[in-house]
Every structure is written in structure tokens, then in C-alpha cells.
Design an enzyme around this catalytic site. Sequence first.
Site, PDB file in Angstrom:
ATOM      1  N   ARG A 152       0.869  -1.176   0.000  1.00  0.00           N
ATOM      2  CA  ARG A 152       0.000   0.000   0.000  1.00  0.00           C
ATOM      3  C   ARG A 152       0.904   1.223   0.000  1.00  0.00           C
ATOM      4  NH1 ARG A 152      -3.422  -2.840  -1.442  1.00  0.00           N
ATOM      5  NH2 ARG A 152      -5.451  -3.279  -0.508  1.00  0.00           N
ATOM      6  N   GLU A 172      -4.234   7.090  -4.273  1.00  0.00           N
ATOM      7  CA  GLU A 172      -4.655   6.539  -5.578  1.00  0.00           C
ATOM      8  C   GLU A 172      -6.011   7.094  -6.005  1.00  0.00           C
ATOM      9  OE1 GLU A 172      -4.419   2.247  -5.467  1.00  0.00           O
ATOM     10  OE2 GLU A 172      -2.378   2.328  -4.725  1.00  0.00           O
ATOM     11  N   HIS A 182      -1.667  -0.103  -9.785  1.00  0.00           N
ATOM     12  CA  HIS A 182      -2.213  -1.058  -8.798  1.00  0.00           C
ATOM     13  C   HIS A 182      -2.768  -2.310  -9.490  1.00  0.00           C
ATOM     14  CE1 HIS A 182      -4.230  -1.488  -4.580  1.00  0.00           C
ATOM     15  NE2 HIS A 182      -3.980  -2.669  -5.108  1.00  0.00           N
TER      16      HIS A 182
HETATM   17  C1  8YV Z   1      -6.969  -6.002  -5.004  1.00  0.00           C
HETATM   18  C2  8YV Z   1      -5.113  -5.585  -3.354  1.00  0.00           C
HETATM   19  O1  8YV Z   1      -7.170  -6.163  -6.345  1.00  0.00           O
HETATM   20  O2  8YV Z   1      -6.204  -7.456  -2.432  1.00  0.00           O
HETATM   21  C3  8YV Z   1      -5.573  -6.439  -2.244  1.00  0.00           C
HETATM   22  O3  8YV Z   1      -5.255  -6.092  -1.085  1.00  0.00           O
HETATM   23  O4  8YV Z   1      -4.361  -4.720  -3.154  1.00  0.00           O
HETATM   24  C4  8YV Z   1      -5.518  -5.740  -4.760  1.00  0.00           C
HETATM   25  O5  8YV Z   1      -4.672  -6.659  -5.339  1.00  0.00           O
HETATM   26  C5  8YV Z   1      -7.841  -4.920  -4.473  1.00  0.00           C
HETATM   27  O6  8YV Z   1      -7.596  -4.686  -3.139  1.00  0.00           O
HETATM   28  C6  8YV Z   1      -9.292  -5.240  -4.645  1.00  0.00           C
HETATM   29  O7  8YV Z   1     -10.070  -4.689  -3.640  1.00  0.00           O
END
Ligand code: 8YV
Length: 329
Positions: free
Chosen positions: A244, A273, A291
Site C-alpha cells: 500500500r 490513488e 495497482h
Molecule cells: C486487489 C489488493 O485487487 O487485495 C488487495 O489487497 O491490493 C488488490 O490486489 C484490491 O484490493 C481489490 O479490492
Amino acid sequence: MAERKKPLIIVTRKLPDAIETRMMELFNARLNLDDHPLSRDELRQAVETADVLVPTVTDTIDEALISQAGPQLKLIANFGNGVDHIDLRAARARGITVTNTPGVLTEDTADMTMALILATARRLSEGERLVRAGQWTGWAPTVMLGARLAGKRLGIIGMGRIGQAVARRAKAFGLSIHYHNRKSVHPQVEAELDATYWESLDQMLTRMDIIAVTCPRTPATYHLLNARRLGLLKSSAILVNISRGQVVEEETLARMLQMKEIAGAGLDVYEDEPNVNPKLLKLDNVVLLPHMGSATIEGRLDMGEKVIVNIKTFVDGHTPRDRVLEMMF
Ligand code: 8YV
């Protein structure tokens, strides 16, 4: 016997067709066919009416929103692994269960971490830009030189499922594996990966050639790589973040890349983002992705399937396997 009423499931984003179709069969599902990110007002209406909310990382489910939820909202079945966009404490206080989709995006995210390491060390995006711009004048012995991976040290921050999957890949590329985690992993895993545990993140940072950030964002990891810690990195180091954006102080990182205080960075995630720090956009020594760490067709289907199983388990009166507890984060 009276038929049980199907629960109202509100899904905030467009999901793969197969997942949406199954949701329509099983539940009273309300879909978002044009895939617009829901406004605050639309989210409020959703929590006021839904029995189950299926959000993604693009929805901020904070305390204020949860306080507007109707009493019928009992489950937030997140489509995604990270739950930093959901106020878990507020959800628990309102008796709302939260689930996520762990496990099914591990390998894809680890692949992308490796791709970012390679792309940054070997200047893939720069090379591509050169060719596309029609500016490539032919092979030359000293042009577009990058850094060799084999023999270098990789420091992984967060040795959970994804961190370990990155380590397995990195080992095959000849990198030696170091890691920082709240606690060391099982000795068998450590032996298999030939991994060195650093209790002190500071100590690890000063010695690594590559840093990969794979930890979840929690209150404890917010700006874990702050200006002071980023300052500990070698000037030849590269940093890759697939976790993140908020784990790394983006403004400092951008300045350091600009000043060549570190050699490069590969970023899949950002602090705000989809906004990307304008300084980063101007730099050649950073690879920028939107992302997409877990963005595979198979992964999205698996995630959707997990969401469905979590909802089904819950509405059938059982505890979903992927229930998220605050202390896990
Ligand atoms: C997801 C992600 O696609 O799963 C996670 O924590 O960062 C991503 O890969 C996204 O969060 C979907 O909500």
C-alpha cells in the site's frame, strides 16, 4: 415451508461476469454494471439498505459511513485481501462481520513484485519508452546498463504469504533473502528460503541492495518507511512497493529518486490513488504501475469465488473462514 428471503447483496464495482451471474443466482444481488466508483452518497445508500456489502479497495468504509449503516447490514465481504480501507473496529462495534480474500492472489502478486524488481533493475520501462519514441539509435556497449540481480541482497518487509512467495522466486534469481517481520517465520521456512531475519528494520535497510514492501497497511506500518528510514538505504538501492502506498512516505521517496539518493523504485501502489505524485511522473528511474499486482483473470475469478463462499457461509449461519479480526492487522 416459507422460502427464505434472499439477502440483498450490493456489489460496489463490476466483477467478472461469471461471478456476477453466480451472485444473481444465489442472492438478491445489486451490481454496478458501468463500474463507476461509488460516490459517498451512493455508499451511504448502500449501507442503509444492503444485508451484505461487497466493497473493494476503492471504497472508503470508515467509521462515519459505518455509523450510517442500517441494522440489517451484517456482513462486509471485501473483494480483496487488504482491508485498510475498512474501519474494522467500527464494524465490530456495530456487530458487522468483515471478510477478505486471502491466499488466492499470493502467486500473482509475487509475480508482479518480481516483475517490478526486474523492470526497475534492468530499466525495462525506460528501454520501452526509448524504442516507442523512435529514439533508439542501435546497440551500444555502454547504453541502458542496469544492475545484475544475481548475488544481490533482497530485504523483504513483511514475510507473510506474499513475502514468502516473493522470496521463493527471488532465490531462483540468485538473490539472497533477508526479511523483517513482527516475528521470524517458522525455522523450516527460513531454512528452505535460506533467509536471514532482521528484528531491526533499520539494520536491514542499511545493508540491502533491493527492498520489497509486502506487508499489509496497518496503523503500525503507516509510513514505516519514513524519511529517516528511507535515508538509511544505500544510494545504489532500489525499492519496490506492491503493498500500500501509505507504507512509504511518497514525497520523500520522490525527492530521493530525483536527487539520485537511491537508484530506482518500482511502484504498484500510491499514497493517494489514483493520484500519483507529479514528481514521480517526471522521473526515469521509477517504474509506475496502476495497482495491478493481483490483476489476473484467474485471480479475479478466485477472489469472486471466495467472496461468494464467504457470503454463503455467513448467511447459512456459519463463521466464514476468511473472517478478518482486528488483531490480525
Ligand atoms: C486487489 C489488493 O485487487 O487485495 C488487495 O489487497 O491490493 C488488490 O490486489 C484490491 O484490493 C481489490 O479490492
